[in-house]
Design an enzyme around this catalytic site. Structure first.
Site, PDB file in Angstrom:
ATOM      1  N   LYS A   1     -65.763 -10.494 -37.568  1.00 62.06           N
ATOM      2  CA  LYS A   1     -66.532  -9.947 -38.693  1.00 62.06           C
ATOM      3  C   LYS A   1     -65.636  -9.792 -39.930  1.00 62.06           C
ATOM      4  O   LYS A   1     -64.400  -9.902 -39.837  1.00 62.06           O
ATOM      5  CB  LYS A   1     -67.129  -8.610 -38.273  1.00 62.06           C
TER       6      LYS A   1
ATOM      7  N   TYR B   1     -79.267 -11.262 -37.191  1.00 66.67           N
ATOM      8  CA  TYR B   1     -79.470  -9.946 -36.569  1.00 66.67           C
ATOM      9  C   TYR B   1     -80.948  -9.546 -36.527  1.00 66.67           C
ATOM     10  O   TYR B   1     -81.255  -8.348 -36.480  1.00 66.67           O
ATOM     11  CB  TYR B   1     -78.651  -8.893 -37.315  1.00 66.67           C
TER      12      TYR B   1
ATOM     13  N   ASN C   1     -66.770  -3.138 -36.446  1.00 72.00           N
ATOM     14  CA  ASN C   1     -66.168  -3.198 -35.109  1.00 72.00           C
ATOM     15  C   ASN C   1     -65.548  -4.568 -34.795  1.00 72.00           C
ATOM     16  O   ASN C   1     -65.460  -4.975 -33.643  1.00 72.00           O
ATOM     17  CB  ASN C   1     -67.179  -2.756 -34.048  1.00 72.00           C
TER      18      ASN C   1
ATOM     19  N   HIS D   1     -68.153  -9.719 -32.779  1.00 70.62           N
ATOM     20  CA  HIS D   1     -69.476  -9.743 -32.154  1.00 70.62           C
ATOM     21  C   HIS D   1     -69.418 -10.738 -31.013  1.00 70.62           C
ATOM     22  O   HIS D   1     -68.749 -11.760 -31.110  1.00 70.62           O
ATOM     23  CB  HIS D   1     -70.551 -10.190 -33.158  1.00 70.62           C
TER      24      HIS D   1
ATOM     25  N   GLU E   1     -77.783 -17.785 -30.584  1.00 69.97           N
ATOM     26  CA  GLU E   1     -76.694 -17.501 -31.538  1.00 69.97           C
ATOM     27  C   GLU E   1     -75.784 -18.715 -31.743  1.00 69.97           C
ATOM     28  O   GLU E   1     -75.319 -18.961 -32.857  1.00 69.97           O
ATOM     29  CB  GLU E   1     -75.894 -16.287 -31.055  1.00 69.97           C
TER      30      GLU E   1
HETATM   31  P1  CMP Z   1     -72.780  -6.102 -32.722  1.00 72.94           P
HETATM   32  O1  CMP Z   1     -72.275  -6.266 -31.327  1.00 72.94           O
HETATM   33  O2  CMP Z   1     -72.509  -7.184 -33.689  1.00 72.94           O
HETATM   34  O3  CMP Z   1     -74.371  -5.847 -32.659  1.00 72.94           O
HETATM   35  C1  CMP Z   1     -75.074  -5.124 -33.647  1.00 72.94           C
HETATM   36  C2  CMP Z   1     -74.171  -4.438 -34.613  1.00 72.94           C
HETATM   37  O4  CMP Z   1     -74.744  -3.386 -35.351  1.00 72.94           O
HETATM   38  C3  CMP Z   1     -73.026  -3.772 -33.873  1.00 72.94           C
HETATM   39  O5  CMP Z   1     -72.160  -4.745 -33.330  1.00 72.94           O
HETATM   40  C4  CMP Z   1     -72.435  -2.900 -34.973  1.00 72.94           C
HETATM   41  O6  CMP Z   1     -71.610  -3.655 -35.845  1.00 72.94           O
HETATM   42  C5  CMP Z   1     -73.693  -2.508 -35.761  1.00 72.94           C
HETATM   43  N1  CMP Z   1     -74.099  -1.121 -35.568  1.00 72.94           N
HETATM   44  C6  CMP Z   1     -74.074  -0.186 -36.550  1.00 72.94           C
HETATM   45  N2  CMP Z   1     -74.530   0.981 -36.094  1.00 72.94           N
HETATM   46  C7  CMP Z   1     -74.873   0.806 -34.800  1.00 72.94           C
HETATM   47  C8  CMP Z   1     -75.403   1.672 -33.801  1.00 72.94           C
HETATM   48  N3  CMP Z   1     -75.698   2.949 -34.032  1.00 72.94           N
HETATM   49  N4  CMP Z   1     -75.606   1.146 -32.572  1.00 72.94           N
HETATM   50  C9  CMP Z   1     -75.328  -0.171 -32.327  1.00 72.94           C
HETATM   51  N5  CMP Z   1     -74.825  -1.033 -33.240  1.00 72.94           N
HETATM   52  C10 CMP Z   1     -74.591  -0.540 -34.476  1.00 72.94           C
END
Ligand code: CMP
Length: 138
Positions: free
Chosen positions: A9, A49, A112, A115, A126
């Protein structure tokens, strides 16, 4: 053999840890069979998403994902969907196991670093979202 989509990311790219993330995959015996760096548009991030479009964090997430370049990869290996998720650690870095990518580099639940697809069906969607079959070289 299984395939999954991995994204580094915008926060991971900005931290200059593309090589570090790839090293962790390769050390675990995972093969990178496709890779590109790109900067998503708002529409492209929303499409990727789409499953989260009703979630309260959708707007913030898609804005974050368009805030800078990302790296998209197709990973290949035995049980690679689960293996990649283990290497990434929990979505919320505070719950991620020690030694995982998110525990080591994430700064909040949204930013984070990586992904990874969570199931074979999402992996198929995806991977096709980012790569044509000709771009995947096993
Ligand atoms: P990802 O695994 O890419 O899937 C969805 C993304 O939403 C997650 O990682 C985070 O980057 C983002 N995200 C932000 N807030 C939340 C939350 N409360 N719960 C889950 N995903 C979140």
């Amino acid at each position: 053999m299984e395939r999954t989509l991995s994204l580094i990311k915008p926060d991971g790219v900005a931290k200059n840890i593309i090589g570090e993330v790839i090293k962790r995959f390769e050390t675990a015996g995972i093969k990178v069979v496709a890779m590109k760096k790109l900067h998503l548009s708002q529409k492209q991030a929303e499409g990727f998403y789409a499953v989260h479009k009703e979630r309260p964090f959708f707007k913030s997430l898609t804005e974050f994902m368009t805030s800078g370049p990302i790296v998209a990869m197709v990973l290949e290996g035995e049980d690679v969907i689960a293996k990649n998720r283990k290497l990434m650690g929990a979505t919320n870095f505070k719950n991620a196991e020690e030694g995982t990518i998110r525990r080591d580099y994430a700064t909040d639940i949204e930013k984070n670093v990586v992904h990874g697809s969570d199931a074979p069906e999402t992996a198929a969607f995806e991977i096709a979202y980012f790569f044509s079959t000709m771009e995947i070289v096993g």
